[in-house]
Write a protein that holds these residues in place. Structure first.
Motif, mmCIF file in Angstrom:
data_model
loop_
_atom_site.group_PDB
_atom_site.id
_atom_site.type_symbol
_atom_site.label_atom_id
_atom_site.label_comp_id
_atom_site.label_asym_id
_atom_site.label_seq_id
_atom_site.Cartn_x
_atom_site.Cartn_y
_atom_site.Cartn_z
ATOM 1 N N LEU A 34 0.818 -1.216 0.000
ATOM 2 C CA LEU A 34 0.000 0.000 0.000
ATOM 3 C C LEU A 34 0.851 1.266 0.000
ATOM 4 O O LEU A 34 0.361 2.340 -0.344
ATOM 5 N N THR B 195 -7.258 -1.225 -7.980
ATOM 6 C CA THR B 195 -8.361 -0.297 -8.275
ATOM 7 C C THR B 195 -7.836 1.091 -8.623
ATOM 8 O O THR B 195 -8.518 1.862 -9.298
ATOM 9 N N ASP B 196 -6.615 1.427 -8.152
ATOM 10 C CA ASP B 196 -6.013 2.728 -8.511
ATOM 11 C C ASP B 196 -5.766 2.832 -10.006
ATOM 12 O O ASP B 196 -5.641 3.934 -10.544
ATOM 13 N N PHE B 197 -5.703 1.681 -10.670
ATOM 14 C CA PHE B 197 -5.434 1.654 -12.115
ATOM 15 C C PHE B 197 -6.674 1.247 -12.907
ATOM 16 O O PHE B 197 -6.575 0.854 -14.070
ATOM 17 N N GLY B 198 -7.837 1.335 -12.258
ATOM 18 C CA GLY B 198 -9.095 1.053 -12.936
ATOM 19 C C GLY B 198 -9.357 -0.418 -13.189
ATOM 20 O O GLY B 198 -10.143 -0.767 -14.072
ATOM 21 N N ASP C 125 -10.739 -3.882 -11.599
ATOM 22 C CA ASP C 125 -11.579 -4.383 -10.511
ATOM 23 C C ASP C 125 -11.477 -5.904 -10.438
ATOM 24 O O ASP C 125 -12.301 -6.625 -11.000
ATOM 25 N N GLN D 212 -6.973 -4.022 -3.754
ATOM 26 C CA GLN D 212 -7.217 -2.601 -3.481
ATOM 27 C C GLN D 212 -6.292 -1.717 -4.303
ATOM 28 O O GLN D 212 -6.711 -0.691 -4.856
ATOM 29 N N LYS D 213 -5.028 -2.108 -4.376
ATOM 30 C CA LYS D 213 -4.062 -1.300 -5.137
ATOM 31 C C LYS D 213 -4.402 -1.287 -6.624
ATOM 32 O O LYS D 213 -4.227 -0.259 -7.300
ATOM 33 N N LYS E 157 4.005 4.185 -4.023
ATOM 34 C CA LYS E 157 3.364 5.360 -4.627
ATOM 35 C C LYS E 157 3.635 5.474 -6.127
ATOM 36 O O LYS E 157 2.783 5.907 -6.894
ATOM 37 N N GLU E 158 4.840 5.111 -6.526
ATOM 38 C CA GLU E 158 5.202 5.229 -7.937
ATOM 39 C C GLU E 158 4.614 4.057 -8.725
ATOM 40 O O GLU E 158 4.738 2.897 -8.313
ATOM 41 N N SER E 159 4.011 4.362 -9.851
ATOM 42 C CA SER E 159 3.398 3.306 -10.671
ATOM 43 C C SER E 159 4.413 2.257 -11.075
ATOM 44 O O SER E 159 4.142 1.050 -11.008
ATOM 45 N N PHE F 208 5.121 -0.228 -8.342
ATOM 46 C CA PHE F 208 4.049 -1.209 -8.167
ATOM 47 C C PHE F 208 4.002 -2.174 -9.343
ATOM 48 O O PHE F 208 3.747 -3.368 -9.160
#
Length: 313
Positions: free
Chosen positions: A119, A171-174, A176, A168-169, A122-124, A127
């Motif tokens: 979590l 979902t930050d990239f659309g 699901d 959860q992480k 922060k940097e794409s 991740f």
């Protein structure tokens, strides 16, 4: 169509390059394939792989991150080999701490579940490097074929909290991902081709993206053909159903000698309707060089005559 092997090959040809991304990647690999054994003051970390190329890639990356011995082992028989990367004592402890998977507290050495680390990314790109490690060691990719009708990307994990953090992480990239539970694992899954393409892009899996786009194009082509075919068959069925009532009327009028007594234009329409049974009203009107309205009027007249004939009976 199981494309998991191609996906892993793609990832191994596009491994992370910066130190931070390598650590993120190794964190995910350690969670999936690392076995940690702590006994008194002795600590060992052992990675186990079925694929030698995966094991060697991790071996090289681990060696860059530690000072000390890293061992490469093979276990099992010739037909059932497990490839192992092993670190011991301080070398293992130092790497686990570096990967945010352990810490020292008052009670001593504590193994962390890695959730806070996930979590905190922060940097794409960091991740994405982590996600590459997850997919390489726990992912399965399937495209539709004659035996399987869906697109599917699955990630099999052993810990619910860890899986929920990844979900959860994402979902930050659309994306699901759905999570389900089996007797022994938690499964993150998407059956959406666009989401799967996005995940493959995260993994730099260019060959898989190319293959996916080809599958989508082929299915679209097939679906369009089926749609056109179904439309044609539906129109044909309507034409045949519509023509049958006129043909029945014409046959009755012919058998009873009524049709022969009618004007030539009406007889021509009746003859054409019999001869071109599968034609639509538009096609039949064109053959007779008349409007659909005129054709409809003549055909309805044939129905009226047949009804009158039936009434006489």
């Amino acid at each position: 169509m199981d494309c998991t092997a191609l996906l892993k090959k793609d990832i191994l040809t596009a491994l992370p390059e910066s130190d931070g991304q390598k650590l993120a990647f190794l964190c995910a690999v350690t969670k999936s394939r690392g076995g940690i054994d702590v006994y008194k003051k002795s600590t060992s970390l052992t990675y186990e792989f079925d694929d030698k190329d995966e094991a060697l890639a991790v071996l090289d990356m681990v060696k860059e991150q530690v000072e000390g011995d890293v061992f490469f082992l093979q276990k099992g028989t010739q037909n059932n080999v497990t490839f192992c990367v092993q670190l011991k004592d301080k070398v293992a402890s130092d790497l686990l701490k570096k990967l945010n998977l352990s810490r020292y507290e008052q009670d001593g050495f504590v193994i962390d579940d890695g959730v806070d680390y996930i979590l905190s990314l922060k940097e794409s790109e960091d991740f994405f490097a982590f996600f590459k490690g997850v997919v390489l060691t726990s992912g399965q990719l399937r495209f539709p074929d004659e035996n399987y009708s869906n697109y599917s990307m699955q990630i099999k994990l052993s810990n619910e909290r860890y899986g929920e953090a990844i979900r959860q992480k994402m979902t930050d990239f659309g994306i699901d991902l759905k999570m389900s539970e089996t007797k022994t694992n938690y499964i993150l899954q998407s059956r959406n081709s666009q989401e799967i393409e996005d995940m493959l892009a995260m993994c730099s899996a260019s060959e898989c993206v190319f293959k996916l786009n080809n599958v989508i194009a082929e299915r679209d082509k097939s679906n369009e053909f089926n749609r056109q075919s179904n439309l044609y068959m539906a129109n044909l069925a309507r034409a045949v159903t519509g023509a049958s009532k006129y043909i029945n009327a014409i046959e009755l009028l012919t058998q009873n000698g009524v049709l022969q007594q009618q004007e030539k234009k009406l007889r021509d329409v009746a003859k054409a309707r019999i001869e071109y049974e599968d034609d639509s009203m538009r096609e039949l009107a064109e053959k007779l060089s008349m409007s659909k309205t005129s054709l409809s009027r003549y055909l309805n007249r044939l129905l009226e005559l047949a009804e009158e004939e039936n009434g006489r009976k």
